[in-house]
Each structure stands twice: as C-alpha cells, then as structure tokens.
Design a protein around this motif. Structure first.
Motif, short mmCIF file in Angstrom:
data_model
loop_
_atom_site.label_atom_id
_atom_site.label_comp_id
_atom_site.label_asym_id
_atom_site.label_seq_id
_atom_site.Cartn_x
_atom_site.Cartn_y
_atom_site.Cartn_z
N ARG A 202 -34.81 31.94 100.82
CA ARG A 202 -35.99 32.79 100.51
C ARG A 202 -37.40 32.66 101.59
NH1 ARG A 202 -34.17 37.07 98.33
NH2 ARG A 202 -32.91 36.57 96.28
N GLU A 203 -37.41 31.14 102.17
CA GLU A 203 -38.53 30.92 102.76
C GLU A 203 -38.09 31.49 104.27
OE1 GLU A 203 -40.75 26.89 104.35
OE2 GLU A 203 -38.65 26.65 103.89
N GLY A 204 -37.02 31.78 104.67
CA GLY A 204 -36.78 32.09 106.17
C GLY A 204 -36.95 33.83 105.98
N TYR A 205 -36.86 34.39 104.65
CA TYR A 205 -36.97 36.00 104.21
C TYR A 205 -38.29 36.14 104.51
CZ TYR A 205 -35.53 40.23 102.09
OH TYR A 205 -35.25 41.67 102.00
N LEU A 206 -39.37 35.22 103.86
CA LEU A 206 -40.56 35.32 103.93
C LEU A 206 -41.16 35.29 105.32
CD1 LEU A 206 -42.85 35.84 101.93
CD2 LEU A 206 -42.97 33.40 101.40
#
Length: 79
Positions: free
Chosen positions: A38-42
């Motif tokens: 999710r951090e990469g997506y954000l």
C-alpha cells in the motif's frame, strides 16, 4: 482548448485525487503485511499527481482547471 479537453482534464484530476485519498485510507488501515504494498501504491499516486502539477505549470494551465489547486500530495497523502 475544447470543452471536451477541459472537462476531461478536470475530471481526470478529480478522479486521481479521489483515488489517491482512497489509497491513503487503505494504507492507514492495512495490517503490517499489506502496508509495504500500500505504501508503494500511495507513492505512485504521489508521483502521478506531482507530474500533473508540474506539467500544468509547464503548459500554463491553472491548477483549478485540473481540480488540484487545493491538493499537496506530500501533505495530503502522507500526513
């Protein structure tokens, strides 16, 4: 610029901003295993929005025209 192009850019900016905020919510509510993904997506949304804002400046497009005038990805997505 035609109205079609203007409306497209406005809607695109609005939709990307909304999806980025959804990604922030998913990141904040994910467990430890999902947090890295999710951090990469954000981070990807942050990069996209920064690119849109930089290109708007380069092409002399008002940030209001792409619905990003009230949005700072570093502050609004990471705080």
């Amino acid at each position: 610029m035609s109205d079609t192009h203007r409306f497209y850019l406005r809607d695109l900016g609005f939709l990307i901003k909304e999806r980025a905020l959804e990604a922030k919510n998913e990141y904040q509510n994910s467990d430890a295993e999902g947090k890295e993904f999710r951090e990469g997506y954000l981070a990807a949304y942050t990069s996209i929005i920064n690119t849109m804002l930089n290109q708007a400046v380069s092409f002399d497009i008002d940030e209001k025209d792409i619905c990003l005038n009230d949005f700072n990805p570093e502050n609004d997505l990471w705080n």
